[in-house]
Design a protein around this motif. Structure first.
Motif, PDB file in Angstrom:
ATOM      1  N   SER A 132     -60.577  70.368  47.929  1.00  7.55           N
ATOM      2  CA  SER A 132     -59.352  70.661  48.702  1.00  7.55           C
ATOM      3  C   SER A 132     -58.799  72.144  48.644  1.00  7.55           C
ATOM      4  O   SER A 132     -58.888  72.470  47.452  1.00  7.55           O
ATOM      5  N   GLY A 133     -58.709  72.936  49.666  1.00  7.52           N
ATOM      6  CA  GLY A 133     -58.367  74.442  49.461  1.00  7.52           C
ATOM      7  C   GLY A 133     -56.922  74.589  49.740  1.00  7.52           C
ATOM      8  O   GLY A 133     -56.480  74.804  50.640  1.00  7.52           O
ATOM      9  N   ARG A 134     -56.264  74.376  48.412  1.00  9.94           N
ATOM     10  CA  ARG A 134     -54.678  74.681  48.439  1.00  9.94           C
ATOM     11  C   ARG A 134     -54.197  76.016  48.674  1.00  9.94           C
ATOM     12  O   ARG A 134     -53.515  76.416  49.494  1.00  9.94           O
ATOM     13  N   LYS A 135     -55.008  76.834  47.874  1.00 10.50           N
ATOM     14  CA  LYS A 135     -54.806  78.464  48.102  1.00 10.50           C
ATOM     15  C   LYS A 135     -56.262  79.097  48.116  1.00 10.50           C
ATOM     16  O   LYS A 135     -56.892  78.718  47.244  1.00 10.50           O
ATOM     17  N   VAL A 136     -56.402  79.925  49.042  1.00 13.26           N
ATOM     18  CA  VAL A 136     -57.931  80.492  49.019  1.00 13.26           C
ATOM     19  C   VAL A 136     -57.936  82.138  48.876  1.00 13.26           C
ATOM     20  O   VAL A 136     -56.777  82.510  49.212  1.00 13.26           O
ATOM     21  N   SER A 137     -58.957  82.490  48.335  1.00 10.01           N
ATOM     22  CA  SER A 137     -58.865  83.931  48.282  1.00 10.01           C
ATOM     23  C   SER A 137     -59.079  84.599  49.553  1.00 10.01           C
ATOM     24  O   SER A 137     -59.559  84.160  50.423  1.00 10.01           O
ATOM     25  N   LEU A 138     -58.691  85.941  49.510  1.00 12.36           N
ATOM     26  CA  LEU A 138     -58.816  86.720  50.844  1.00 12.36           C
ATOM     27  C   LEU A 138     -60.120  87.297  50.889  1.00 12.36           C
ATOM     28  O   LEU A 138     -60.780  87.417  51.936  1.00 12.36           O
ATOM     29  N   LYS A 139     -60.558  87.490  49.866  1.00  8.59           N
ATOM     30  CA  LYS A 139     -62.172  88.297  49.678  1.00  8.59           C
ATOM     31  C   LYS A 139     -63.116  87.475  48.959  1.00  8.59           C
ATOM     32  O   LYS A 139     -62.679  87.241  47.658  1.00  8.59           O
ATOM     33  N   GLY A 140     -63.963  86.992  49.162  1.00 12.57           N
ATOM     34  CA  GLY A 140     -64.846  86.312  48.335  1.00 12.57           C
ATOM     35  C   GLY A 140     -64.648  84.951  48.245  1.00 12.57           C
ATOM     36  O   GLY A 140     -63.766  84.638  48.825  1.00 12.57           O
ATOM     37  N   GLY A 141     -65.109  84.183  47.245  1.00 10.47           N
ATOM     38  CA  GLY A 141     -64.785  82.858  46.739  1.00 10.47           C
ATOM     39  C   GLY A 141     -65.281  81.951  47.730  1.00 10.47           C
ATOM     40  O   GLY A 141     -64.797  80.722  47.847  1.00 10.47           O
ATOM     41  N   GLU A 142     -66.262  82.152  48.598  1.00  7.48           N
ATOM     42  CA  GLU A 142     -66.975  81.130  49.354  1.00  7.48           C
ATOM     43  C   GLU A 142     -67.576  80.371  48.626  1.00  7.48           C
ATOM     44  O   GLU A 142     -68.031  80.283  47.455  1.00  7.48           O
ATOM     45  N   THR A 143     -67.933  79.068  49.103  1.00 11.08           N
ATOM     46  CA  THR A 143     -68.587  77.839  48.431  1.00 11.08           C
ATOM     47  C   THR A 143     -69.929  77.828  49.053  1.00 11.08           C
ATOM     48  O   THR A 143     -69.803  77.818  50.503  1.00 11.08           O
ATOM     49  N   GLU A 144     -70.979  78.008  48.607  1.00  6.95           N
ATOM     50  CA  GLU A 144     -72.383  77.816  49.158  1.00  6.95           C
ATOM     51  C   GLU A 144     -73.164  76.526  48.905  1.00  6.95           C
ATOM     52  O   GLU A 144     -72.821  76.021  47.544  1.00  6.95           O
ATOM     53  N   PHE A 145     -73.644  76.007  50.033  1.00  4.22           N
ATOM     54  CA  PHE A 145     -74.440  74.628  49.743  1.00  4.22           C
ATOM     55  C   PHE A 145     -75.741  74.857  50.292  1.00  4.22           C
ATOM     56  O   PHE A 145     -76.187  75.544  50.974  1.00  4.22           O
ATOM     57  N   CYS A 146     -76.721  74.173  49.465  1.00  2.93           N
ATOM     58  CA  CYS A 146     -78.239  74.182  49.692  1.00  2.93           C
ATOM     59  C   CYS A 146     -78.722  73.024  49.627  1.00  2.93           C
ATOM     60  O   CYS A 146     -78.351  71.956  48.918  1.00  2.93           O
ATOM     61  N   ASP A 147     -79.325  72.742  51.018  1.00  2.00           N
ATOM     62  CA  ASP A 147     -79.971  71.481  51.197  1.00  2.00           C
ATOM     63  C   ASP A 147     -81.256  71.247  50.423  1.00  2.00           C
ATOM     64  O   ASP A 147     -82.231  71.746  50.582  1.00  2.00           O
ATOM     65  N   MET A 148     -81.047  70.122  49.382  1.00  2.00           N
ATOM     66  CA  MET A 148     -82.451  69.670  48.506  1.00  2.00           C
ATOM     67  C   MET A 148     -83.326  68.882  49.351  1.00  2.00           C
ATOM     68  O   MET A 148     -84.493  68.706  48.773  1.00  2.00           O
ATOM     69  N   ARG A 149     -82.944  68.515  50.552  1.00  2.41           N
ATOM     70  CA  ARG A 149     -83.889  67.615  51.444  1.00  2.41           C
ATOM     71  C   ARG A 149     -84.801  68.642  51.942  1.00  2.41           C
ATOM     72  O   ARG A 149     -86.081  68.604  51.945  1.00  2.41           O
ATOM     73  N   CYS A 150     -84.445  69.872  52.356  1.00  2.00           N
ATOM     74  CA  CYS A 150     -85.339  70.873  52.813  1.00  2.00           C
ATOM     75  C   CYS A 150     -86.147  71.512  51.457  1.00  2.00           C
ATOM     76  O   CYS A 150     -87.466  71.964  51.773  1.00  2.00           O
ATOM     77  N   GLY A 151     -85.556  71.668  50.363  1.00  4.06           N
ATOM     78  CA  GLY A 151     -86.359  71.907  49.191  1.00  4.06           C
ATOM     79  C   GLY A 151     -87.427  71.090  48.868  1.00  4.06           C
ATOM     80  O   GLY A 151     -88.452  71.804  48.723  1.00  4.06           O
ATOM     81  N   TYR A 152     -87.199  69.736  49.043  1.00  6.58           N
ATOM     82  CA  TYR A 152     -88.593  68.974  48.749  1.00  6.58           C
ATOM     83  C   TYR A 152     -89.309  69.171  49.715  1.00  6.58           C
ATOM     84  O   TYR A 152     -90.541  69.393  49.576  1.00  6.58           O
ATOM     85  N   LYS A 153     -89.076  69.068  50.964  1.00  5.68           N
ATOM     86  CA  LYS A 153     -89.780  69.242  52.084  1.00  5.68           C
ATOM     87  C   LYS A 153     -90.793  70.181  52.063  1.00  5.68           C
ATOM     88  O   LYS A 153     -91.979  70.555  52.621  1.00  5.68           O
ATOM     89  N   ALA A 154     -90.059  71.686  51.548  1.00  3.22           N
ATOM     90  CA  ALA A 154     -90.831  72.856  51.228  1.00  3.22           C
ATOM     91  C   ALA A 154     -92.249  72.818  50.453  1.00  3.22           C
ATOM     92  O   ALA A 154     -92.953  73.801  50.508  1.00  3.22           O
ATOM     93  N   LEU A 155     -92.162  72.103  49.580  1.00  2.00           N
ATOM     94  CA  LEU A 155     -93.161  71.746  48.350  1.00  2.00           C
ATOM     95  C   LEU A 155     -94.411  71.369  49.008  1.00  2.00           C
ATOM     96  O   LEU A 155     -94.746  70.610  50.104  1.00  2.00           O
TER      97      LEU A 155
END
Ligand code: OGA
Ligand code: MN
Length: 296
Positions: A132-155
């Motif tokens: 939950s983002g109660r207070k967020v930064s103005l610059k930066g502070g993104e959260t990145e997600f990476c799909d590990m199903r694609c990672g497996y499929k790419a092997l």
């Protein structure tokens, strides 16, 4: 409650409309939401102005809460800002002031900037995380997600066969060691006992969608029965394949965003922001796993 799902164009992560996290959720909606999380792996709700108790109650729709910070006494009870059901992912101390640069809790928290899945170092690894983002930064502070199903499929086929049978060793000592945090220097022998690596498969299969995903994390430091150097090189290769930009969703936070992700199918990391100047108060609840995947 009627809700609607808006898929993102990259093939995972979806925005869900029509849910108020402060309200009770019917059994039918709970089942439907769980299915949506399993399918999209990351879901986002906007404008959820909740407090800690409401976040805890909402989270309990998905299982039992894994208590926070019970592994070490790094953050002493008296210094905690939040209850033990909440993970404090903010850059703040008990007085809501940014943690100083050299503060050990700050350094430990910087581990969240490495690609990881939450608590893969638990014998029964956690399932969903709710942030939950109660207070967020103005610059930066993104959260990145990476799909590990694609990672497996790419092997390649050969690589798939190889990883299918491999077992990894996960520990906070590995992830924090990557940032130069030498746990044996700051923890007691008894505490260190709790950081003994646990075994996890390198590949997991989702029981609802039947899709396979790679199960990697910054906490993964060794492939069972392999040399350390071979392990490191192999894990680096897999990480590189998974974190290809095509498989990444970067969330730019707005206040009161609420995100649920499935740690069994995505990795995530926080991005840089000026934590000495800005306040970023994000709070996580985590759903405990119910099964051990490999005999330890
Ligand atoms: C977490 C985490 C990253 C961030 O809450 O588990 O890793 O962007 N957060 O704060
Ligand atoms: Mn995390």
């Amino acid at each position: 409650m009627n809700f609607k799902v808006l898929k993102s164009k990259i093939g995972f992560a979806a925005e869900v409309f029509g849910i108020d996290a402060r309200q009770n959720i019917s059994q039918q909606h709970k089942i439907e939401l769980t299915r949506i999380i399993n399918e999209h792996a990351v879901i986002i709700f906007k404008n959820q102005n909740i407090n800690d108790d409401e976040q805890i109650k909402f989270s309990e729709n998905f299982g039992e809460i894994e208590p926070a910070g019970t592994n070490t006494e790094l953050t002493k009870m008296k210094d905690r800002r939040l209850s033990l059901k909440m993970n404090d992912v903010s850059n703040l101390d008990k007085n809501n002031k940014p943690l100083a640069k050299s503060n050990q809790n700050r350094i430990f928290g910087l581990g969240n900037r490495l690609w990881h899945t939450d608590a893969s170092f638990k014998k029964k690894p956690v399932t969903f995380s709710i942030l939950s983002g109660r207070k967020v930064s103005l610059k930066g502070g993104e959260t990145e997600f990476c799909d590990m199903r694609c990672g497996y499929k790419a092997l390649s086929k050969e690589m798939k066969n190889k990883v299918d049978d491999l077992v990894g060793e996960h520990s906070l000592q590995y992830s924090r060691g990557k940032l130069g945090f030498v746990m044996k220097d700051v923890l007691t022998k008894k505490e260190l006992e709790k950081f003994k690596p646990v075994l996890q498969p390198l590949v997991r299969k989702n029981s609802i969608t039947n899709r396979k995903s790679l199960y990697l994390s910054a906490h993964l430091g060794l492939i069972k029965d392999w040399e350390l150097a071979d392990s490191i090189l192999f894990i680096n290769d897999l990480m590189e394949i998974c974190t290809c930009s095509d498989y990444i969703y970067a969330h730019k936070w707005e206040e009161n965003d609420l995100i649920i992700w499935d740690n069994t199918q995505v990795m995530h990391r926080g991005r840089y922001f000026n934590d000495q100047k800005e306040v970023r108060d994000v709070r996580r609840t985590t759903i405990a796993g119910t099964e051990m995947l490999i005999d330890q």
